[in-house]
Design a protein around this motif. Structure first.
Motif: not given
Length: 362
Positions: A265-283
């Protein structure tokens, strides 16, 4: 779908009076008008004495009409009958009542929250991984490092920050539009939980969720903040989409436990942020290991290293690995986050906060 007068009257018929009747059957509803989603009407009580006791009824009428599809604004005036003319009783001069929820107002593009330099979204793919605990402790840890910090509890279906931050007052609203946030442990806080009874469920459709988030971002007097931390609901729903598309985000931090089910499920959240052009700063890996307080044995209850591997694969930092800790849970339930103290867990959150500050993210 446009709302009609009959829609409004049907909703008002659901509000029962002590004698078994309702507002419509007793002919209390007057001057009803519906114009492009704006609903206005008067509740006319038989006497001023009765009107003074009908404040909760007026609020219930406003709430039930505001929940209708197509309603953007509701104005309800409570009056008393006096010689054929409606005269406002003393109760009508009560302080303004702020209404949270309703459809969002149109905006041209992503907005910048007034006075706020950076906005960090704390997300997770699923519930139960400690996202809200991380959000509250990270906010407190940043405040201890001298940053001006705000914490927005956007987990609208399950707002837990009032309990975790030890605040249970209702925010003031001097004009019915502006919200004065609350403060605890050096953090400026706003949560829908402040506006509702603790055990009252939020049964809202998507547009009302989006409207509530927009209000809590734009109508709250956040003041000058170095960073606003937004505690998101779990998953990839309307609140996440609205925040990422309608707000200028600095970036997102994803919290997960190391087990495979959580990582899926975390990968889905990461994919959503990527799709919405929101930088993922870290985990952040939460519940990483359990240290037995009796014998010192370490047990990887939820697996080991899963979040670190995911961070390496994505090329983003692993900001921290936090153990399962009883004191952290007790501190959150007690309203004083563990980061407010000087324990080993407080130092762990301080290290994550320090990394955000040094990296220019907070």
């Amino acid at each position: 779908m446009a709302v009609t007068k009959e829609n409004v009257l049907e909703a008002l018929r659901r509000i029962s009076l002590p004698d078994g009747g309702d507002l419509v059957s007793h002919d209390f509803v007057r001057a009803l008008s519906v114009d492009r989603g704006v609903v206005r009407f008067v509740i006319e009580a038989p006497t001023a004495e009765i009107a003074q006791k009908m404040g909760p009824l007026r609020q219930a009428a406003e709430d039930v009409v505001a929940s209708l599809d197509g309603v953007d604004e509701v104005s309800v005036v409570l009056t008393a009958h006096n010689g054929g003319h409606a005269q406002p009783p003393a109760a009508a001069k009560a302080p303004p009542s702020l209404k949270i929820g309703g459809h969002p107002k149109p905006q041209a593009g992503p907005m910048k929250v007034a006075g706020v330099d950076r906005i960090l979204a704390i997300g997770s793919g699923k519930g139960g991984v400690g996202k809200s605990t991380v959000s509250s402790n990270l906010a407190v840890a940043l405040a201890k490092q001298g940053r001006k910090v705000g914490l927005l509890d956007a987990d609208i279906y399950g707002p837990s920050q009032p309990r975790m931050m030890g605040v249970n007052k209702r925010p003031a609203s001097p004009d019915g539009k502006t919200i004065i946030p609350l403060h605890a442990h050096g953090v400026t806080i706003m949560s829908l939980g402040f506006m509702l009874e603790e055990d009252k469920p939020v049964v809202w459709r998507g547009p009302m969720l989006m409207g509530a988030l927009q209000q809590m971002l734009t109508q709250v007097r956040w003041g000058d903040l170095d960073v606003l931390i937004v505690d998101l609901p779990p998953g990839t729903g309307d609140v996440q989409l609205t925040l990422c598309q309608k707000t200028e985000l600095t970036g997102a931090i994803v919290v997960s436990t190391p087990q495979d089910v959580a990582l899926i499920d975390a990968r889905k959240a990461l994919g959503m942020f990527d799709q919405l052009k929101t930088p993922v700063l870290g985990l952040i890996e939460n519940m990483s290991v359990f240290h037995c307080p009796s014998c010192g044995h370490q047990a990887h209850i939820f697996g080991h290293g899963g979040v670190a591997k995911e961070a390496e694969k994505l090329g983003v930092p692993l900001m921290g690995a936090l153990p399962i800790d009883l004191d952290t849970r007790l501190a959150g339930d007690g309203g004083t986050p563990i980061a407010a103290g000087d324990s080993e867990m407080a130092k762990a959150y301080a290290r994550i906060a320090d990394g955000l500050v040094r990296g220019g993210m907070a």
